[in-house]
Design a protein around this motif. Structure first.
Motif, mmCIF file in Angstrom:
data_model
loop_
_atom_site.group_PDB
_atom_site.id
_atom_site.type_symbol
_atom_site.label_atom_id
_atom_site.label_comp_id
_atom_site.label_asym_id
_atom_site.label_seq_id
_atom_site.Cartn_x
_atom_site.Cartn_y
_atom_site.Cartn_z
ATOM 1 N N VAL A 147 0.868 -1.188 0.000
ATOM 2 C CA VAL A 147 0.000 0.000 0.000
ATOM 3 C C VAL A 147 0.899 1.231 0.000
ATOM 4 O O VAL A 147 2.037 1.170 0.465
ATOM 5 C CB VAL A 147 -0.937 0.062 1.233
ATOM 6 N N THR A 148 0.387 2.331 -0.513
ATOM 7 C CA THR A 148 1.181 3.564 -0.511
ATOM 8 C C THR A 148 0.969 4.272 0.815
ATOM 9 O O THR A 148 -0.168 4.519 1.222
ATOM 10 C CB THR A 148 0.774 4.466 -1.688
ATOM 11 N N SER A 149 2.070 4.577 1.474
ATOM 12 C CA SER A 149 1.991 5.188 2.803
ATOM 13 C C SER A 149 1.762 6.689 2.702
ATOM 14 O O SER A 149 2.194 7.335 1.740
ATOM 15 C CB SER A 149 3.308 4.925 3.533
ATOM 16 N N ALA A 181 -3.511 -2.167 6.963
ATOM 17 C CA ALA A 181 -4.221 -2.449 5.703
ATOM 18 C C ALA A 181 -4.123 -3.926 5.328
ATOM 19 O O ALA A 181 -4.623 -4.330 4.272
ATOM 20 C CB ALA A 181 -3.630 -1.578 4.586
ATOM 21 N N ASP A 271 -2.146 -0.961 -3.531
ATOM 22 C CA ASP A 271 -3.352 -0.180 -3.188
ATOM 23 C C ASP A 271 -4.613 -0.841 -3.752
ATOM 24 O O ASP A 271 -5.480 -0.161 -4.338
ATOM 25 C CB ASP A 271 -3.220 1.258 -3.704
#
Ligand code: PMP
Length: 307
Positions: A147-149, A181, A271
Protein backbone atom coordinates in the motif's frame (compact mmCIF):
# COMPACT_ATOMS: atom_id res chain seq x y z
CA UNK A 1 -1.88 -11.22 2.90
CA UNK A 2 -3.02 -10.53 6.43
CA UNK A 3 -0.59 -9.67 9.19
CA UNK A 4 -1.75 -12.82 11.01
CA UNK A 5 -0.16 -14.96 8.30
CA UNK A 6 3.36 -13.70 9.01
CA UNK A 7 5.47 -16.73 9.89
CA UNK A 8 6.72 -16.98 13.45
CA UNK A 9 10.44 -16.79 14.20
CA UNK A 10 12.46 -19.99 13.90
CA UNK A 11 12.53 -21.83 17.30
CA UNK A 12 16.28 -22.49 16.81
CA UNK A 13 16.77 -18.80 17.64
CA UNK A 14 15.88 -19.45 21.29
CA UNK A 15 19.45 -20.50 22.06
CA UNK A 16 21.55 -18.17 19.91
CA UNK A 17 24.68 -16.39 21.08
CA UNK A 18 24.89 -12.66 20.34
CA UNK A 19 27.98 -10.44 20.23
CA UNK A 20 27.45 -7.23 22.23
CA UNK A 21 30.26 -4.77 22.89
CA UNK A 22 33.08 -7.31 22.71
CA UNK A 23 31.35 -10.22 24.48
CA UNK A 24 29.55 -13.25 23.14
CA UNK A 25 26.49 -13.81 25.35
CA UNK A 26 23.30 -15.90 25.31
CA UNK A 27 20.31 -14.15 23.79
CA UNK A 28 18.62 -13.49 27.16
CA UNK A 29 21.70 -11.58 28.36
CA UNK A 30 22.26 -9.64 25.15
CA UNK A 31 21.64 -6.04 26.21
CA UNK A 32 23.03 -2.54 25.79
CA UNK A 33 23.30 0.09 28.52
CA UNK A 34 20.53 2.63 29.08
CA UNK A 35 23.32 5.14 28.43
CA UNK A 36 23.97 3.76 24.97
CA UNK A 37 23.48 6.29 22.17
CA UNK A 38 21.12 3.96 20.34
CA UNK A 39 18.70 4.10 23.32
CA UNK A 40 18.99 7.85 23.67
CA UNK A 41 18.62 8.91 20.05
CA UNK A 42 18.53 5.95 17.67
CA UNK A 43 22.13 7.04 17.17
CA UNK A 44 23.50 4.02 15.33
CA UNK A 45 24.11 2.63 11.90
CA UNK A 46 23.51 -0.95 10.83
CA UNK A 47 23.72 -3.60 8.15
CA UNK A 48 21.57 -6.61 7.34
CA UNK A 49 23.71 -9.47 6.00
CA UNK A 50 22.85 -12.90 4.73
CA UNK A 51 24.87 -16.10 4.97
CA UNK A 52 24.70 -18.61 2.11
CA UNK A 53 26.56 -21.90 2.09
CA UNK A 54 29.34 -20.82 4.48
CA UNK A 55 29.80 -17.36 2.91
CA UNK A 56 28.64 -13.86 3.82
CA UNK A 57 27.23 -12.28 0.67
CA UNK A 58 28.78 -8.94 -0.35
CA UNK A 59 30.45 -8.49 3.05
CA UNK A 60 32.91 -5.95 1.64
CA UNK A 61 30.11 -3.73 0.30
CA UNK A 62 28.19 -3.98 3.58
CA UNK A 63 31.25 -3.01 5.65
CA UNK A 64 31.98 -0.15 3.27
CA UNK A 65 28.42 1.18 3.73
CA UNK A 66 28.64 0.70 7.51
CA UNK A 67 31.89 2.63 7.81
CA UNK A 68 30.70 5.34 5.38
CA UNK A 69 27.59 5.77 7.56
CA UNK A 70 29.67 5.89 10.75
CA UNK A 71 31.91 8.51 9.15
CA UNK A 72 28.96 10.62 7.98
CA UNK A 73 27.62 10.50 11.54
CA UNK A 74 31.05 11.50 12.92
CA UNK A 75 31.37 8.40 15.12
CA UNK A 76 34.65 8.20 16.99
CA UNK A 77 36.58 5.15 18.19
CA UNK A 78 35.04 3.01 15.45
CA UNK A 79 36.37 -0.58 15.51
CA UNK A 80 38.57 -1.41 12.51
CA UNK A 81 37.13 -3.53 9.70
CA UNK A 82 39.20 -6.57 10.74
CA UNK A 83 37.70 -6.45 14.21
CA UNK A 84 34.12 -6.23 12.90
CA UNK A 85 34.75 -9.02 10.41
CA UNK A 86 36.39 -11.14 13.16
CA UNK A 87 33.46 -10.57 15.57
CA UNK A 88 30.99 -11.51 12.83
CA UNK A 89 32.80 -14.71 11.88
CA UNK A 90 33.38 -15.71 15.53
CA UNK A 91 29.69 -15.21 16.30
CA UNK A 92 28.59 -17.29 13.29
CA UNK A 93 31.05 -20.06 14.18
CA UNK A 94 29.96 -20.09 17.84
CA UNK A 95 26.37 -20.59 16.68
CA UNK A 96 27.28 -23.20 14.06
CA UNK A 97 25.58 -21.00 11.44
CA UNK A 98 26.55 -21.55 7.79
CA UNK A 99 23.37 -21.17 5.76
CA UNK A 100 19.82 -19.78 6.00
CA UNK A 101 21.01 -17.05 8.35
CA UNK A 102 20.36 -13.31 8.51
CA UNK A 103 22.62 -11.08 10.59
CA UNK A 104 21.69 -7.70 11.97
CA UNK A 105 24.99 -5.92 12.55
CA UNK A 106 24.67 -2.64 14.45
CA UNK A 107 27.28 -0.07 15.37
CA UNK A 108 26.14 2.52 17.89
CA UNK A 109 27.96 5.71 18.88
CA UNK A 110 28.54 3.96 22.21
CA UNK A 111 27.76 4.84 25.80
CA UNK A 112 27.31 8.39 27.03
CA UNK A 113 28.55 9.55 30.41
CA UNK A 114 25.21 11.31 30.96
CA UNK A 115 21.99 11.53 28.99
CA UNK A 116 22.00 14.23 26.34
CA UNK A 117 22.02 14.81 22.63
CA UNK A 118 25.58 15.90 21.98
CA UNK A 119 28.26 13.38 20.99
CA UNK A 120 30.50 15.35 23.40
CA UNK A 121 29.01 13.08 26.10
CA UNK A 122 30.37 10.01 24.34
CA UNK A 123 33.72 9.10 25.84
CA UNK A 124 33.85 5.37 25.16
CA UNK A 125 34.18 3.28 22.01
CA UNK A 126 31.33 2.50 19.63
CA UNK A 127 29.18 -0.49 20.62
CA UNK A 128 29.20 -3.34 18.12
CA UNK A 129 26.23 -5.73 18.08
CA UNK A 130 26.21 -8.87 15.93
CA UNK A 131 22.79 -10.50 16.03
CA UNK A 132 22.61 -13.60 13.80
CA UNK A 133 19.30 -15.44 13.42
CA UNK A 134 18.15 -18.46 11.52
CA UNK A 135 15.90 -16.79 8.98
CA UNK A 136 14.94 -17.84 5.47
CA UNK A 137 14.18 -15.04 2.97
CA UNK A 138 11.19 -13.48 4.66
CA UNK A 139 8.57 -13.54 1.91
CA UNK A 140 9.05 -17.21 1.04
CA UNK A 141 8.34 -16.81 -2.68
CA UNK A 142 4.81 -15.45 -2.33
CA UNK A 143 3.55 -12.35 -4.15
CA UNK A 144 3.48 -9.18 -2.07
CA UNK A 145 0.65 -6.75 -1.48
CA UNK A 146 1.82 -3.16 -0.98
CA UNK A 147 0.00 0.00 0.00
CA UNK A 148 1.18 3.56 -0.51
CA UNK A 149 1.99 5.19 2.80
CA UNK A 150 1.01 8.70 3.81
CA UNK A 151 4.46 8.98 5.43
CA UNK A 152 7.11 10.29 3.04
CA UNK A 153 10.67 8.97 2.96
CA UNK A 154 13.18 11.40 4.48
CA UNK A 155 14.34 13.71 1.70
CA UNK A 156 18.10 14.28 1.41
CA UNK A 157 17.47 17.86 2.57
CA UNK A 158 16.58 16.38 5.99
CA UNK A 159 18.65 13.21 6.19
CA UNK A 160 20.93 11.79 3.53
CA UNK A 161 19.54 8.42 2.46
CA UNK A 162 23.08 7.12 1.95
CA UNK A 163 23.43 6.99 5.74
CA UNK A 164 22.10 3.61 6.80
CA UNK A 165 21.05 4.68 10.28
CA UNK A 166 18.88 3.05 12.92
CA UNK A 167 16.60 6.06 13.38
CA UNK A 168 13.75 4.41 11.55
CA UNK A 169 10.59 5.94 12.98
CA UNK A 170 9.13 7.18 9.71
CA UNK A 171 9.70 3.74 8.15
CA UNK A 172 7.99 2.17 11.18
CA UNK A 173 5.03 4.56 10.84
CA UNK A 174 4.74 3.54 7.19
CA UNK A 175 4.88 -0.13 8.17
CA UNK A 176 2.10 0.42 10.74
CA UNK A 177 -0.09 1.66 7.88
CA UNK A 178 0.79 -1.44 5.85
CA UNK A 179 0.00 -3.73 8.78
CA UNK A 180 -3.32 -1.94 9.38
CA UNK A 181 -4.22 -2.45 5.70
CA UNK A 182 -3.29 -6.15 5.85
CA UNK A 183 -0.47 -5.54 3.35
CA UNK A 184 3.10 -6.84 3.39
CA UNK A 185 4.83 -3.48 3.22
CA UNK A 186 4.28 0.17 2.37
CA UNK A 187 5.55 2.18 -0.58
CA UNK A 188 7.09 5.44 0.60
CA UNK A 189 7.13 8.37 -1.81
CA UNK A 190 9.67 11.18 -1.82
CA UNK A 191 8.61 14.79 -1.26
CA UNK A 192 8.07 15.29 -5.01
CA UNK A 193 5.60 12.41 -5.06
CA UNK A 194 7.90 9.97 -6.84
CA UNK A 195 8.40 6.42 -5.62
CA UNK A 196 11.30 6.15 -3.14
CA UNK A 197 11.24 2.60 -1.75
CA UNK A 198 9.27 0.49 0.70
CA UNK A 199 9.83 0.70 4.46
CA UNK A 200 12.62 -1.90 4.18
CA UNK A 201 13.30 -2.69 0.50
CA UNK A 202 14.16 -1.05 -2.80
CA UNK A 203 11.64 -1.19 -5.64
CA UNK A 204 12.00 -2.19 -9.29
CA UNK A 205 9.60 -2.50 -12.18
CA UNK A 206 9.75 -3.87 -15.69
CA UNK A 207 8.10 -2.12 -18.63
CA UNK A 208 8.49 -3.24 -22.27
CA UNK A 209 11.35 -5.53 -21.26
CA UNK A 210 13.39 -2.80 -19.55
CA UNK A 211 14.16 -2.41 -15.88
CA UNK A 212 13.42 0.76 -13.89
CA UNK A 213 14.23 1.73 -10.31
CA UNK A 214 14.14 5.04 -8.42
CA UNK A 215 17.35 7.04 -8.68
CA UNK A 216 19.38 7.40 -5.49
CA UNK A 217 18.19 10.44 -3.62
CA UNK A 218 15.40 9.41 -1.31
CA UNK A 219 16.14 5.69 -1.27
CA UNK A 220 18.82 3.64 0.39
CA UNK A 221 21.65 2.57 -1.94
CA UNK A 222 20.67 -1.04 -1.36
CA UNK A 223 23.31 -3.68 -1.93
CA UNK A 224 20.74 -6.03 -3.45
CA UNK A 225 19.62 -3.12 -5.65
CA UNK A 226 23.20 -2.64 -6.88
CA UNK A 227 23.60 -6.39 -7.40
CA UNK A 228 20.40 -6.58 -9.44
CA UNK A 229 21.43 -3.59 -11.58
CA UNK A 230 24.80 -5.27 -12.26
CA UNK A 231 23.19 -8.61 -13.07
CA UNK A 232 20.61 -7.01 -15.37
CA UNK A 233 23.17 -4.93 -17.26
CA UNK A 234 25.52 -7.92 -17.46
CA UNK A 235 22.68 -9.91 -19.04
CA UNK A 236 22.08 -7.19 -21.63
CA UNK A 237 18.93 -5.75 -20.06
CA UNK A 238 18.52 -1.97 -20.18
CA UNK A 239 18.25 -0.65 -16.60
CA UNK A 240 17.20 2.91 -15.78
CA UNK A 241 17.59 4.80 -12.49
CA UNK A 242 15.26 7.79 -12.51
CA UNK A 243 12.25 9.53 -10.94
CA UNK A 244 9.28 7.16 -11.07
CA UNK A 245 5.67 8.37 -10.71
CA UNK A 246 3.54 5.93 -8.66
CA UNK A 247 1.10 5.36 -11.54
CA UNK A 248 3.94 3.80 -13.53
CA UNK A 249 4.36 1.04 -10.97
CA UNK A 250 0.70 0.09 -11.11
CA UNK A 251 0.81 -0.02 -14.90
CA UNK A 252 4.11 -1.97 -15.07
CA UNK A 253 4.42 -5.46 -16.53
CA UNK A 254 6.27 -6.65 -13.42
CA UNK A 255 7.10 -5.14 -10.02
CA UNK A 256 9.48 -6.54 -7.43
CA UNK A 257 11.25 -5.52 -4.24
CA UNK A 258 14.90 -6.10 -3.37
CA UNK A 259 16.66 -6.42 -0.03
CA UNK A 260 18.92 -8.70 1.95
CA UNK A 261 16.05 -9.85 4.15
CA UNK A 262 13.69 -10.86 1.33
CA UNK A 263 15.98 -11.08 -1.76
CA UNK A 264 13.88 -10.41 -4.94
CA UNK A 265 10.17 -10.63 -4.12
CA UNK A 266 7.47 -10.05 -6.74
CA UNK A 267 4.57 -7.69 -6.09
CA UNK A 268 1.02 -8.68 -7.06
CA UNK A 269 -1.07 -5.88 -5.57
CA UNK A 270 -0.62 -2.14 -4.97
CA UNK A 271 -3.35 -0.18 -3.19
CA UNK A 272 -5.88 -2.87 -4.05
CA UNK A 273 -5.01 -2.97 -7.77
CA UNK A 274 -3.69 -6.16 -9.33
CA UNK A 275 -0.21 -5.54 -10.77
CA UNK A 276 2.28 -7.57 -12.73
CA UNK A 277 -0.31 -9.58 -14.63
CA UNK A 278 -0.54 -12.70 -12.46
CA UNK A 279 0.15 -14.47 -9.18
CA UNK A 280 3.70 -15.59 -9.90
CA UNK A 281 6.83 -13.60 -10.75
CA UNK A 282 6.99 -12.36 -14.36
CA UNK A 283 9.64 -13.58 -16.81
CA UNK A 284 12.19 -10.80 -16.19
CA UNK A 285 11.80 -11.08 -12.40
CA UNK A 286 12.23 -14.86 -12.63
CA UNK A 287 15.32 -14.48 -14.74
CA UNK A 288 16.87 -12.00 -12.30
CA UNK A 289 15.90 -14.20 -9.34
CA UNK A 290 17.76 -17.07 -11.03
CA UNK A 291 20.86 -14.95 -11.67
CA UNK A 292 20.75 -13.71 -8.08
CA UNK A 293 20.41 -17.26 -6.70
CA UNK A 294 23.46 -18.32 -8.76
CA UNK A 295 25.43 -15.29 -7.56
CA UNK A 296 24.82 -15.82 -3.84
CA UNK A 297 26.08 -19.41 -4.05
CA UNK A 298 29.13 -18.41 -6.08
CA UNK A 299 30.50 -15.35 -4.32
CA UNK A 300 30.79 -14.03 -0.79
CA UNK A 301 33.39 -14.05 1.96
CA UNK A 302 33.93 -17.49 3.38
CA UNK A 303 33.41 -17.60 7.16
CA UNK A 304 37.04 -17.63 8.26
CA UNK A 305 38.19 -20.37 10.59
CA UNK A 306 40.60 -18.88 13.12
CA UNK A 307 41.77 -22.25 14.47
N1 PMP B 1 15.69 0.20 1.91
C1 PMP B 1 15.67 0.25 3.25
C2 PMP B 1 14.96 1.38 3.92
C3 PMP B 1 16.31 -0.75 4.03
O1 PMP B 1 16.31 -0.69 5.35
C4 PMP B 1 16.94 -1.82 3.35
C5 PMP B 1 17.59 -2.93 4.13
N2 PMP B 1 18.77 -2.54 4.73
C6 PMP B 1 16.93 -1.84 1.94
C7 PMP B 1 16.30 -0.81 1.25
C8 PMP B 1 17.62 -2.94 1.17
O2 PMP B 1 19.01 -2.81 1.28
P1 PMP B 1 19.97 -4.05 1.04
O3 PMP B 1 19.72 -4.57 -0.33
O4 PMP B 1 21.35 -3.49 1.20
O5 PMP B 1 19.63 -5.07 2.08
Amino acid sequence: MSAGAVSLPDPRNTDILVHVGGRLVPRAEARVSVFDSVVQGGDACWEGLRVYDGRVFRLGAHLQRLFASARALAFERVPPADEVRGALFACLRANGMRDGVHVRLTLTRGEKVTSGMSPRWNRGPCTLIVLPEWKAPVFGGRGLALVTSSVRRNPPQCLDSRIHHANLLNNILARIEADAAGADDAIMLDLAGHVAETSACNLFHVARGELHTPALGACLPGITRATVLDLARGAGLAAHERGIPPAELVAADEVFTTGTMGELAHVVRIDGRAVGGGDGPGPVTRRLQGLFADGVRREGDRIADDS
